[in-house]
Enzyme design. Structure first.
Site, PDB file in Angstrom:
ATOM      1  N   SER A  82       0.848  -1.187   0.000  1.00  0.00           N
ATOM      2  CA  SER A  82       0.000   0.000   0.000  1.00  0.00           C
ATOM      3  C   SER A  82       0.888   1.242   0.000  1.00  0.00           C
ATOM      4  O   SER A  82       1.693   1.414  -0.909  1.00  0.00           O
ATOM      5  CB  SER A  82      -0.961  -0.042   1.192  1.00  0.00           C
ATOM      6  OG  SER A  82      -1.986   0.928   1.048  1.00  0.00           O
ATOM      7  N   GLU A 119      -9.235  -5.334  -4.271  1.00  0.00           N
ATOM      8  CA  GLU A 119      -8.543  -4.320  -3.482  1.00  0.00           C
ATOM      9  C   GLU A 119      -9.516  -3.397  -2.726  1.00  0.00           C
ATOM     10  O   GLU A 119      -9.670  -3.486  -1.524  1.00  0.00           O
ATOM     11  CB  GLU A 119      -7.652  -3.468  -4.400  1.00  0.00           C
ATOM     12  CG  GLU A 119      -6.442  -4.205  -4.936  1.00  0.00           C
ATOM     13  CD  GLU A 119      -5.260  -4.197  -3.973  1.00  0.00           C
ATOM     14  OE1 GLU A 119      -5.397  -3.690  -2.840  1.00  0.00           O
ATOM     15  OE2 GLU A 119      -4.188  -4.696  -4.363  1.00  0.00           O
ATOM     16  N   HIS A 170      -7.822  -5.428   0.069  1.00  0.00           N
ATOM     17  CA  HIS A 170      -6.598  -4.661   0.241  1.00  0.00           C
ATOM     18  C   HIS A 170      -5.893  -5.034   1.543  1.00  0.00           C
ATOM     19  O   HIS A 170      -6.514  -5.132   2.595  1.00  0.00           O
ATOM     20  CB  HIS A 170      -6.933  -3.167   0.240  1.00  0.00           C
ATOM     21  CG  HIS A 170      -5.751  -2.261   0.236  1.00  0.00           C
ATOM     22  ND1 HIS A 170      -4.866  -2.199  -0.811  1.00  0.00           N
ATOM     23  CD2 HIS A 170      -5.302  -1.367   1.164  1.00  0.00           C
ATOM     24  CE1 HIS A 170      -3.933  -1.305  -0.539  1.00  0.00           C
ATOM     25  NE2 HIS A 170      -4.165  -0.788   0.657  1.00  0.00           N
TER      26      HIS A 170
END
Length: 504
Positions: free
Chosen positions: A209, A329, A415
């Site tokens: 990320s 995600e 995610h």
């Protein structure tokens, strides 16, 4: 002779399995701990505390210490807002005195080992290198030295203001203090990691990320060149357009304009640099800066340009690279939502929008998946292609492992869900995971450490991971890794055309 010096640096006198090894660093001696064949050292400073006059300054070398430093417990996490139970945050306390790192090294090595430096995510607002999720023990057992780092977050790490600009020297880097911290940590690794059994000439940076974004920023940062030799980008965006340091663009204020707006919000209009540095750190947390629009800065020196533009011009570090994303995600974000992610499709023409809705099989499919494709999937494919076109090894992956205990109706891997598999730390996520998850963690950790060791993720008894040429990737599934064509290529092609039109 090298081995003898290495072992002497790793341990004091006594057998190889002494419980509390000591190590001599340039700043002083530190005492770590041994557990199950892995030696760990925590809370080692790589820079001085960035407090008082050092707030919003580039990191400086840490001061020496005279006593033996206790490196058996984690240090403070950097100042941040609560993160809603994210296991990547780590335990309190938190403090501005947080520029420390942690090292895990296997006992009994006979040669210098590959080094893996983890850069945590959290939107440049949250997270730390001290979280149990990021323990390097299980990766170190595979024959690597693992380092996890802290770096300044939020407005302490990514901020500028005209009053700060007025007092600094013309050649002083500014704005990206968190990225400067990451570079300082890599310099510490270069200078010190051989004492822990690590090879300073074989360093892999990896992150997820915001940490994945950090990896791509380090790929284009001149000051980071030569400090690492391989890179892994997990869900690291790629198409973002960063704020400039002191120049506003239509719809995109500069870092200094954002700093002025924040100062006004805390009744410091016309603030001096001293006024800003006197603010309690907690006052800097609200309102939370938006990662996609506030914390990503092109300052012209540390980060000289946007990542995608550097890659398109072949100006990134010429190192082997893995990039990838998760299959669902941002499944919960819709293109009609407020915020930068929801606005990602606002510049589409009617024709582009209609073609994409059709490619997704209707409005429902579009609403569920287009944000993930715009922010993660197409940008990852694009950077991987650009890297390969520049003549550098590149591999693409897709993570689609979903535990049976997963309570989310995501339809895939959401995610950040790959993190416990990468570190083979399934016991840190707070829900039961089964045998198929253990197999997936073994596979992923083996590929990652294999890449760090050989500059190629492939190895004996593994599914062959094809290079990105030919639009192929390795998909991590509930049934094991599978080499296949990049999924939903027709959607990604339409998105690529959209990006080519709005940012030629």
């Amino acid at each position: 002779m090298i081995l003898e010096s290495l072992m002497a640096a790793l341990m004091t006198t006594g057998p190889a399995n002494i419980p509390d090894p000591e190590i001599a660093l340039a700043q002083g001696r530190a005492q770590g701990r041994e557990e199950s064949g892995v030696i760990s050292f925590q809370n080692l400073p790589f820079a001085a505390p960035p407090v008082g006059p050092l707030r919003w300054r580039p990191p400086v070398k840490p001061a020496p210490w005279s006593d033996i430093r206790d490196a058996t417990r984690p240090g403070a996490i950097c100042i941040q807002s609560p993160a809603n139970g994210d296991p990547g945050v780590g335990p309190l306390p938190m403090s501005e005195d947080c520029l420390t790192l942690n090292v895990w090294t296997p006992q009994g090595m006979t040669a210098l080992l590959p080094v893996m430096v983890w850069i945590h995510g959290g939107g440049y607002n949250n997270g730390s290198g001290t979280a149990a999720l990021y323990s390097g023990t299980n990766l170190a057992r595979r024959g690597v030295v693992v380092v996890t780092i802290n770096y300044r977050l939020g407005r302490l790490g990514f901020f500028d203001h005209p009053a700060l600009a007025a007092e600094r020297q013309p050649d002083e880097p500014a704005g990206n203090y968190g990225v400067m911290d990451q570079i300082a940590a890599l310099e510490w690794v270069r200078d010190n990691i051989a004492r822990f059994g690590g090879d300073p000439g074989n360093v892999t940076i990896f992150g997820e990320s915001a940490g994945g974004v950090a990896v791509t920023q380090l790929m284009v940062a001149p000051a980071a060149r030569g400090l690492f030799h391989k890179a892994i980008v997990q869900s690291g965006l790629g198409r973002q357009r960063s704020a400039l340091l002191d120049e506003d663009r239509p719809g995109h204020p500069s870092a200094q304009s954002l700093g002025v707006a924040f100062a006004r919000s805390v009744q410091l209009a016309g603030a001096t640099a001293d006024d800003l540095r006197a603010l309690p750190a907690e006052r800097l947390l609200s309102p939370t800066p938006a990662f996609y629009t506030d914390n990503l800065i092109v300052d012209g020196r540390v980060v000289p340009e946007d990542v995608v533009e550097a890659f398109a011009g072949g100006r990134q570090a010429p190192v082997p690279m893995i990039l990838g994303t998760n299959s669902a995600e941002f499944w919960w974000i819709r293109p009609s939502d407020a915020g930068a992610y929801g606005r990602a499709d606002d510049l589409m023409t009617d024709e582009e929008y209609s073609a994409l809705v059709a490619a997704y099989g209707g409005q429902g499919g579009y609403d569920t998946s287009v944000v993930s494709d715009l922010i993660f999937n197409e940008p990852a494919r694009h950077l991987a292609r650009l890297h390969a076109d520049a003549g550098h090894p590149a591999w693409l992956y897709r993570f689609d492992v979903v535990p049976e205990s997963n309570p989310e109706p995501s339809g895939g891997a959401t995610h950040a869900s790959e993190r416990p598999y990468v570190f083979d730390n399934l016991d840190t996520v707070g829900r039961p995971l089964g045998e198929r998850d253990a197999r997936a963690a073994t596979a992923m950790a083996d590929y990652w450490t294999g890449f760090a060791t050989r500059s190629d993720p492939n190895g004996p008894d593994r599914v062959d991971w094809p290079g990105v040429a030919g639009d192929r990737l390795l998909e991590f599934t509930n049934d094991g890794p599978v080499a296949r064509a990049v999924p939903h290529g027709e959607r990604l092609d339409l998105i690529q055309q959209f990006y080519a039109r709005i940012r030629p």
